[in-house]
Design an enzyme around this catalytic site. Structure first.
Site, PDB file in Angstrom:
ATOM      1  N   GLU A   1     -49.867  14.316  -1.029  1.00 51.12           N
ATOM      2  CA  GLU A   1     -49.889  12.883  -0.709  1.00 51.12           C
ATOM      3  C   GLU A   1     -49.817  12.056  -1.987  1.00 51.12           C
ATOM      4  O   GLU A   1     -49.172  11.004  -2.027  1.00 51.12           O
ATOM      5  CB  GLU A   1     -51.134  12.522   0.101  1.00 51.12           C
ATOM      6  CG  GLU A   1     -51.168  13.103   1.505  1.00 51.12           C
ATOM      7  CD  GLU A   1     -50.102  12.575   2.451  1.00 51.12           C
ATOM      8  OE1 GLU A   1     -49.398  11.605   2.115  1.00 51.12           O
ATOM      9  OE2 GLU A   1     -49.962  13.155   3.549  1.00 51.12           O
TER      10      GLU A   1
ATOM     11  N   TYR B   1     -42.216  19.039  11.422  1.00 51.99           N
ATOM     12  CA  TYR B   1     -43.482  18.645  10.783  1.00 51.99           C
ATOM     13  C   TYR B   1     -44.314  17.800  11.747  1.00 51.99           C
ATOM     14  O   TYR B   1     -45.512  18.029  11.923  1.00 51.99           O
ATOM     15  CB  TYR B   1     -43.196  17.880   9.493  1.00 51.99           C
ATOM     16  CG  TYR B   1     -44.422  17.305   8.830  1.00 51.99           C
ATOM     17  CD1 TYR B   1     -45.356  18.132   8.210  1.00 51.99           C
ATOM     18  CD2 TYR B   1     -44.644  15.928   8.835  1.00 51.99           C
ATOM     19  CE1 TYR B   1     -46.485  17.602   7.609  1.00 51.99           C
ATOM     20  CE2 TYR B   1     -45.771  15.396   8.246  1.00 51.99           C
ATOM     21  CZ  TYR B   1     -46.690  16.238   7.624  1.00 51.99           C
ATOM     22  OH  TYR B   1     -47.819  15.696   7.040  1.00 51.99           O
TER      23      TYR B   1
ATOM     24  N   TRP C   1     -41.726  10.710   2.346  1.00 49.16           N
ATOM     25  CA  TRP C   1     -42.411  11.975   2.618  1.00 49.16           C
ATOM     26  C   TRP C   1     -41.419  13.127   2.764  1.00 49.16           C
ATOM     27  O   TRP C   1     -41.726  14.264   2.400  1.00 49.16           O
ATOM     28  CB  TRP C   1     -43.280  11.844   3.869  1.00 49.16           C
ATOM     29  CG  TRP C   1     -43.943  13.139   4.231  1.00 49.16           C
ATOM     30  CD1 TRP C   1     -43.729  13.893   5.341  1.00 49.16           C
ATOM     31  CD2 TRP C   1     -44.918  13.867   3.466  1.00 49.16           C
ATOM     32  NE1 TRP C   1     -44.501  15.041   5.307  1.00 49.16           N
ATOM     33  CE2 TRP C   1     -45.236  15.051   4.168  1.00 49.16           C
ATOM     34  CE3 TRP C   1     -45.542  13.631   2.229  1.00 49.16           C
ATOM     35  CZ2 TRP C   1     -46.149  15.986   3.703  1.00 49.16           C
ATOM     36  CZ3 TRP C   1     -46.449  14.575   1.761  1.00 49.16           C
ATOM     37  CH2 TRP C   1     -46.745  15.726   2.491  1.00 49.16           C
TER      38      TRP C   1
END
Length: 196
Positions: free
Chosen positions: A48, A26, A56
């Site tokens: 988000e 990522y 995350w």
């Protein structure tokens, strides 16, 4: 002195990116690269918001499930979701089943469905700071959690009726979508972008 650490290939990277292979991929291929398009930005904004209060990596690993559950985050499709779709989402183990976050995503899609094509993209990118106005971070302590621009973006989105878009979420979106480049000075991802 830089906080960048050597990754699996020996290249220096932002330290947060090294805890899992998912993060390395990522970090190297997505984070901080420009994202455009209303649906793509709606996806990032929604994820988000779902990430708020969580790691995350939790969201990243469930992203395929989120994409399946929310019809690829196509604004028009999500805006037409029914009460049955909401119930399906709240029972779906492939996503984060937080009622407030699910409801905010559905409400945001309905708001955005009324906007002109490109309007979300234009609004978000209008808050990108001049890259020359920001020092390149050498350490994680130099990377902010919120900025004047993220606060302004948050206010602009809220004023237009969007939910779960506080200044911290707005700044995470700005980082993820390339409005700002918070890769550390010695990070290979920053060096690749500069060379490209």
């Amino acid at each position: 002195m830089s906080d960048a650490l050597a990754g699996p290939d020996g290249g220096l990277r932002c330290p947060w990116a090294l805890s899992t292979e998912d993060y390395v991929k990522y970090h190297d291929e997505e984070w901080g690269r420009p994202v455009h398009g209303d649906d793509a930005l709606f996806e990032r904004l929604s994820l988000e918001a779902f990430q708020s209060g969580l790691s995350w990596i939790t969201i990243l690993r469930r992203r395929p499930g989120f994409r399946a559950a929310f019809d690829g985050f196509r604004i028009a499709a999500v805006a037409s979701f029914t009460d049955e779709d909401r119930a399906r989402l709240l029972a779906d183990p492939g996503i984060i089943r937080n009622r407030a976050k699910v409801d905010a995503t559905l409400a945001n899609a309905r708001v955005l469905a009324e906007w002109s094509p490109g309007e979300l993209d234009e609004l978000i990118w209008s808050h990108a700071p001049d890259p020359d106005s920001r020092p390149v971070p050498k350490s994680l302590t130099e990377v902010p959690a919120i900025t004047d621009e993220s606060t302004a973006l948050s206010k602009a989105l809220k004023k237009r009726g969007l939910r779960f878009v506080g200044p911290t979420t707005a700044y995470a979106l700005m980082q993820a979508c390339g409005l700002v480049d918070d890769h550390l000075a010695d990070c290979v991802a920053r060096r690749v972008r500069q060379a490209g």
